[in-house]
Design a protein around this motif. Structure first.
Motif, mmCIF file in Angstrom:
data_model
loop_
_atom_site.group_PDB
_atom_site.id
_atom_site.type_symbol
_atom_site.label_atom_id
_atom_site.label_comp_id
_atom_site.label_asym_id
_atom_site.label_seq_id
_atom_site.Cartn_x
_atom_site.Cartn_y
_atom_site.Cartn_z
ATOM 1 N N UNK A 1 0.827 -1.197 0.000
ATOM 2 C CA UNK A 1 0.000 0.000 0.000
ATOM 3 C C UNK A 1 0.861 1.247 0.000
ATOM 4 N N UNK A 2 0.290 2.372 -0.415
ATOM 5 C CA UNK A 2 1.032 3.647 -0.445
ATOM 6 C C UNK A 2 1.527 4.059 0.931
ATOM 7 N N UNK A 3 0.877 3.575 2.005
ATOM 8 C CA UNK A 3 1.286 3.942 3.361
ATOM 9 C C UNK A 3 2.427 3.069 3.877
ATOM 10 N N UNK A 4 2.912 2.137 3.043
ATOM 11 C CA UNK A 4 4.018 1.271 3.455
ATOM 12 C C UNK A 4 3.550 -0.071 3.994
ATOM 13 N N UNK A 5 2.231 -0.227 4.219
ATOM 14 C CA UNK A 5 1.716 -1.513 4.681
ATOM 15 C C UNK A 5 1.851 -2.543 3.573
ATOM 16 N N UNK A 6 1.988 -3.796 3.960
ATOM 17 C CA UNK A 6 2.084 -4.850 2.944
ATOM 18 C C UNK A 6 1.568 -6.150 3.513
ATOM 19 N N UNK B 1 -7.477 -3.919 -2.161
ATOM 20 C CA UNK B 1 -7.853 -5.304 -2.343
ATOM 21 C C UNK B 1 -9.032 -5.596 -1.429
ATOM 22 N N UNK B 2 -9.959 -6.429 -1.885
ATOM 23 C CA UNK B 2 -11.030 -6.940 -1.028
ATOM 24 C C UNK B 2 -10.978 -8.460 -1.128
ATOM 25 N N UNK B 3 -10.657 -9.089 0.012
ATOM 26 C CA UNK B 3 -10.523 -10.547 0.081
ATOM 27 C C UNK B 3 -11.408 -11.041 1.222
ATOM 28 N N UNK B 4 -12.725 -11.176 0.973
ATOM 29 C CA UNK B 4 -13.682 -11.400 2.063
ATOM 30 C C UNK B 4 -13.512 -12.736 2.787
ATOM 31 N N UNK B 5 -12.899 -13.734 2.158
ATOM 32 C CA UNK B 5 -12.724 -15.031 2.813
ATOM 33 C C UNK B 5 -11.458 -15.065 3.664
ATOM 34 N N UNK B 6 -10.720 -13.953 3.651
ATOM 35 C CA UNK B 6 -9.473 -13.865 4.410
ATOM 36 C C UNK B 6 -9.606 -12.782 5.482
ATOM 37 N N UNK B 7 -8.822 -12.873 6.552
ATOM 38 C CA UNK B 7 -8.858 -11.825 7.564
ATOM 39 C C UNK B 7 -8.474 -10.483 6.936
ATOM 40 N N UNK B 8 -8.993 -9.422 7.574
ATOM 41 C CA UNK B 8 -8.868 -8.069 7.031
ATOM 42 C C UNK B 8 -7.464 -7.640 6.654
ATOM 43 N N UNK B 9 -6.463 -8.162 7.350
ATOM 44 C CA UNK B 9 -5.104 -7.679 7.061
ATOM 45 C C UNK B 9 -4.611 -8.055 5.665
ATOM 46 N N UNK B 10 -5.318 -8.965 4.990
ATOM 47 C CA UNK B 10 -4.951 -9.276 3.603
ATOM 48 C C UNK B 10 -5.524 -8.247 2.626
ATOM 49 N N UNK B 11 -6.535 -7.497 3.066
ATOM 50 C CA UNK B 11 -7.206 -6.533 2.176
ATOM 51 C C UNK B 11 -6.475 -5.193 2.210
ATOM 52 N N UNK B 12 -5.349 -5.131 1.518
ATOM 53 C CA UNK B 12 -4.480 -3.955 1.569
ATOM 54 C C UNK B 12 -5.174 -2.722 0.980
ATOM 55 N N UNK B 13 -5.117 -1.632 1.745
ATOM 56 C CA UNK B 13 -5.689 -0.352 1.306
ATOM 57 C C UNK B 13 -4.649 0.433 0.503
ATOM 58 N N UNK B 14 -5.104 1.430 -0.233
ATOM 59 C CA UNK B 14 -4.209 2.293 -1.022
ATOM 60 C C UNK B 14 -3.227 1.449 -1.842
ATOM 61 N N UNK B 15 -3.744 0.380 -2.442
ATOM 62 C CA UNK B 15 -2.896 -0.598 -3.129
ATOM 63 C C UNK B 15 -2.079 0.053 -4.237
ATOM 64 N N UNK B 16 -0.751 -0.110 -4.175
ATOM 65 C CA UNK B 16 0.109 0.574 -5.146
ATOM 66 C C UNK B 16 1.075 -0.344 -5.886
ATOM 67 N N UNK B 17 1.252 -1.542 -5.378
ATOM 68 C CA UNK B 17 2.236 -2.422 -6.042
ATOM 69 C C UNK B 17 1.970 -3.891 -5.762
ATOM 70 N N UNK B 18 2.100 -4.702 -6.804
ATOM 71 C CA UNK B 18 2.051 -6.161 -6.693
ATOM 72 C C UNK B 18 3.402 -6.698 -7.111
#
Ligand SMILES: Nc1nc2c(c(=O)[nH]1)N[C@H]1C(S)=C(S)[C@@H](COP(=O)(O)O)O[C@H]1N2
Ligand SMILES: [Mo]
Length: 230
Positions: free
Chosen positions: A113-118, A152-169
């Motif tokens: 994510x743009x905030x550095x989260x991954x 990302x929205x990954x409803x079958x996975x815990x929230x931490x997989x749903x990265x916000x401000x997604x900027x890179x794969x």
């Protein structure tokens, strides 16, 4: 007598919240995306060609609406969120494979994510029907709190997989290039809600108790930081 509205049963250890709070690992409360309007998604790692996908490219794909519950690993759930965006599998087949050409076996995917989260997910999980790159939530463009301009929205996975401000794969053969956002024990490589894969090492029931007291303070901290954002 009118029938009661259907309520989806919550997965093991989860409790419903009436709201959908801004949330995450504390370190990221004060970090915000630089670009909240224009979508730019870099694709790299073990690929033949580094590529950047634009919002215009995504707009050529069929728009998917998805109603889903959202389950944070700390045990709160938000029910009935209405996301809108593009199925990751379509993005993968239509753009990632032909343009970036990930090498055979590069199936460990890091999402940043743009905030550095991954976070990371196996490519096979990312290709599931219900995985979206969302740019809208509940009939409005995604706001900063919930991941503008794309998440990302990954409803079958815990929230931490749903990265916000997604900027890179990034596509890699293994986890060598991956450092989790939080402590390593908190990060499960798949984190499927149905099998309560909250983290590694410790069982789900223990992590529930460890995490639950953190919800209140974390929600307040993330809300306060958003209010003070300039
Ligand atoms: N970029 C980014 N993505 C993130 C986080 C974050 O702090 N930064 N937190 C994760 C966690 S732990 C949760 S529960 C959800 C929360 O999403 P929300 O803030 O939209 O409720 O986002 C996930 N994705
Ligand atoms: Mo979370």
């Amino acid at each position: 007598m009118s029938p009661a509205p259907p309520i989806s049963p919550l997965p093991p250890g989860q409790r419903a919240r009436p709201d959908f709070p801004r949330f995450g690992v504390t370190r990221f409360a004060q970090r915000f995306p630089r670009e909240v309007e224009r979508i730019a998604l870099d694709v790299g790692g073990d690929v033949a060609q580094e590529t950047c996908l634009s919002g215009e490219m995504l707009q050529t794909l069929p728009r998917i609406e998805l109603k889903a519950d959202f389950h944070c690993v700390t045990t709160w759930s938000a029910q009935g969120l209405r996301w809108s965006g593009f199925r990751y599998r379509e993005v993968h087949d239509r753009f990632v494979v032909p343009l970036a050409q990930p090498r055979a076996g590069a199936e460990f995917v890091i999402l940043r994510g743009q905030d550095g989260a991954r976070t990371s997910l196996p490519l096979t999980d990312l290709l599931a029907d219900d995985i979206l790159l969302a740019d809208r939530l509940d009939d409005a463009p995604l706001n900063v709190a919930h991941g503008a301009p794309l998440r990302l929205v990954a409803p079958a996975h815990y929230g931490y997989k749903s990265v916000k401000h997604l900027s890179r794969l990034e596509f890699w053969p293994d986890d060598r290039h991956f450092r989790p956002s939080g402590f390593r024990f908190m990060d499960h490589p798949r984190a499927r809600v149905a099998s309560e894969e909250r983290g590694r090492i410790f069982p789900g029931w223990l992590l529930r108790r460890l995490y639950r007291p953190l919800i209140g303070p974390t929600v307040r901290r993330f809300a306060q930081a958003l209010k003070e954002r300039r």
